[in-house]
Write a protein that holds these residues in place. Structure first.
Motif, PDB file in Angstrom:
ATOM      1  N   VAL A  58     -11.575   6.528  47.074  1.00 24.56           N
ATOM      2  CA  VAL A  58     -11.261   7.909  47.438  1.00 24.56           C
ATOM      3  C   VAL A  58     -10.209   8.502  46.498  1.00 24.56           C
ATOM      4  N   ILE A  59      -9.288   7.692  45.992  1.00 26.12           N
ATOM      5  CA  ILE A  59      -8.290   8.202  45.053  1.00 26.12           C
ATOM      6  C   ILE A  59      -8.934   8.554  43.721  1.00 26.12           C
ATOM      7  N   VAL A  60      -9.830   7.706  43.241  1.00 20.76           N
ATOM      8  CA  VAL A  60     -10.513   7.986  41.971  1.00 20.76           C
ATOM      9  C   VAL A  60     -11.363   9.244  42.083  1.00 20.76           C
ATOM     10  N   LEU A  61     -12.081   9.397  43.190  1.00 18.79           N
ATOM     11  CA  LEU A  61     -12.877  10.605  43.370  1.00 18.79           C
ATOM     12  C   LEU A  61     -11.994  11.843  43.449  1.00 18.79           C
ATOM     13  N   SER A  62     -10.829  11.715  44.037  1.00 17.85           N
ATOM     14  CA  SER A  62      -9.898  12.848  44.080  1.00 17.85           C
ATOM     15  C   SER A  62      -9.387  13.193  42.689  1.00 17.85           C
ATOM     16  N   PHE A  63      -9.149  12.174  41.856  1.00 16.90           N
ATOM     17  CA  PHE A  63      -8.738  12.433  40.474  1.00 16.90           C
ATOM     18  C   PHE A  63      -9.836  13.166  39.702  1.00 16.90           C
ATOM     19  N   VAL A  64     -11.076  12.813  39.968  1.00 11.59           N
ATOM     20  CA  VAL A  64     -12.184  13.501  39.291  1.00 11.59           C
ATOM     21  C   VAL A  64     -12.173  14.985  39.632  1.00 11.59           C
ATOM     22  N   ARG A  65     -11.997  15.298  40.893  1.00 14.54           N
ATOM     23  CA  ARG A  65     -11.967  16.707  41.295  1.00 14.54           C
ATOM     24  C   ARG A  65     -10.762  17.431  40.711  1.00 14.54           C
ATOM     25  N   GLN A  66      -9.613  16.755  40.680  1.00  5.59           N
ATOM     26  CA  GLN A  66      -8.425  17.372  40.086  1.00  5.59           C
ATOM     27  C   GLN A  66      -8.611  17.591  38.593  1.00  5.59           C
ATOM     28  N   ASP A 220     -23.417  12.765  32.446  1.00  2.97           N
ATOM     29  CA  ASP A 220     -23.758  12.193  33.753  1.00  2.97           C
ATOM     30  C   ASP A 220     -22.521  11.540  34.370  1.00  2.97           C
ATOM     31  N   GLY A 221     -21.506  12.390  34.593  1.00  2.00           N
ATOM     32  CA  GLY A 221     -20.208  11.896  35.003  1.00  2.00           C
ATOM     33  C   GLY A 221     -20.188  11.145  36.319  1.00  2.00           C
ATOM     34  N   TRP A 222     -20.913  11.630  37.314  1.00  2.00           N
ATOM     35  CA  TRP A 222     -20.888  10.950  38.619  1.00  2.00           C
ATOM     36  C   TRP A 222     -21.465   9.545  38.514  1.00  2.00           C
ATOM     37  N   TYR A 223     -22.510   9.392  37.701  1.00  2.00           N
ATOM     38  CA  TYR A 223     -23.079   8.056  37.496  1.00  2.00           C
ATOM     39  C   TYR A 223     -22.051   7.125  36.852  1.00  2.00           C
ATOM     40  N   LEU A 224     -21.355   7.625  35.831  1.00  2.00           N
ATOM     41  CA  LEU A 224     -20.374   6.795  35.138  1.00  2.00           C
ATOM     42  C   LEU A 224     -19.206   6.433  36.056  1.00  2.00           C
ATOM     43  N   ILE A 225     -18.763   7.393  36.870  1.00  2.00           N
ATOM     44  CA  ILE A 225     -17.648   7.126  37.775  1.00  2.00           C
ATOM     45  C   ILE A 225     -18.026   6.068  38.796  1.00  2.00           C
ATOM     46  N   VAL A 226     -19.179   6.238  39.426  1.00  2.92           N
ATOM     47  CA  VAL A 226     -19.612   5.274  40.449  1.00  2.92           C
ATOM     48  C   VAL A 226     -19.878   3.908  39.822  1.00  2.92           C
ATOM     49  N   GLU A 227     -20.473   3.895  38.629  1.00  2.36           N
ATOM     50  CA  GLU A 227     -20.718   2.620  37.955  1.00  2.36           C
ATOM     51  C   GLU A 227     -19.407   1.902  37.659  1.00  2.36           C
ATOM     52  N   SER A 228     -18.405   2.643  37.189  1.00  2.00           N
ATOM     53  CA  SER A 228     -17.102   2.035  36.904  1.00  2.00           C
ATOM     54  C   SER A 228     -16.449   1.485  38.167  1.00  2.00           C
TER      55      SER A 228
END
Length: 234
Positions: A58-66, A220-228
């Motif tokens: 949840v913190i990483v996803l929040s950083f993506v939005r920020q 394809d940022g969401w794919y890369l974020i989730v993969e990481s």
């Protein structure tokens, strides 16, 4: 003249007796067990946050939005829902092991409640210990006056859970920093171009936002974020 007649008391309110001070030990034990179960259920959100992968996700996803600077897009409900389902996916092997070692034998009356709790804690401790830094664990072990553990059984949950939490926070912020870097570069380039063109009154954020969204979609940022995130828990 109307004569008032007193009606009999037909409604009785039963009293609530928890049985804590009963003379029967069996009823007292059952009541205390129910109170403990209710307490654990009330702490379930904290257990989810502190003992699973939810915090990092949840913190990483929040950083993506920020980093995208899209204000409330995606909404909090979407980010938390995605974080929950990713947590369920990552924790599925651990939960499966808990079910095989503790829950199923307990439901089949093959072990007592105390034995089931001891068996259920082992997979959770293995998961947390795998992703906990030695420095963070040594901090809480030293503060509690405990010796250096030789095996996983020697690590108490009171020290392992906060050590795991701060390790997850550090890892999440490290990933968040790497996410912020490309977005920061785009902001700097856009601000430099606007200043060179003399458009100092135009907010750079308004011009940089479409470019950041375009870059995020193209790679394809969401794919890369989730993969990481998934690879970080392997």
């Amino acid at each position: 003249m109307i004569e008032l007649v007193a009606l009999p008391n037909l409604v009785t309110i039963p009293g609530l007796d928890l049985g804590v001070f009963s003379d029967e030990p069996a009823s007292v034990a059952t009541t205390i067990r129910l109170l403990l179960i209710l307490t654990v259920l009330s702490l379930a959100p904290a257990i989810l946050i502190m003992m699973t992968s939810f915090t990092r996700i949840v913190i990483v996803l929040s950083f993506v939005r920020q980093g995208l600077a899209t204000q409330s897009m995606p909404p909090n409900q979407v980010l938390i829902g995605l974080a929950l389902f990713l947590t369920f996916f990552i924790m599925a092997p651990v939960m499966s092991e808990v079910n095989e070692r503790a829950l199923t034998p307990f439901l089949n009356e093959e072990m007592t409640q105390e034995e089931a709790l001891e068996e259920a804690v082992i997979p959770m401790k293995e998961f947390m210990a795998k992703h906990t830094r030695e420095k963070d664990l040594a901090l809480f072990m030293g503060y509690a006056g405990l010796e250096q553990p030789e095996t996983l059984d020697d690590i108490p949950l009171t020290s392992l859970i906060p050590a795991f939490a701060i390790s997850e926070l550090k890892t999440a912020f490290q990933i968040g920093f790497l996410i912020f870097v490309p977005f920061l570069v785009i902001d700097m380039i856009v601000a430099s171009v606007l200043m060179s063109m003399g458009m100092m009154m135009l907010p750079p954020v308004m011009i940089a936002l479409p470019f950041k969204i375009l870059l995020f979609v193209l790679v394809d940022g969401w794919y890369l974020i989730v993969e990481s995130l998934l690879r970080s828990f392997q």
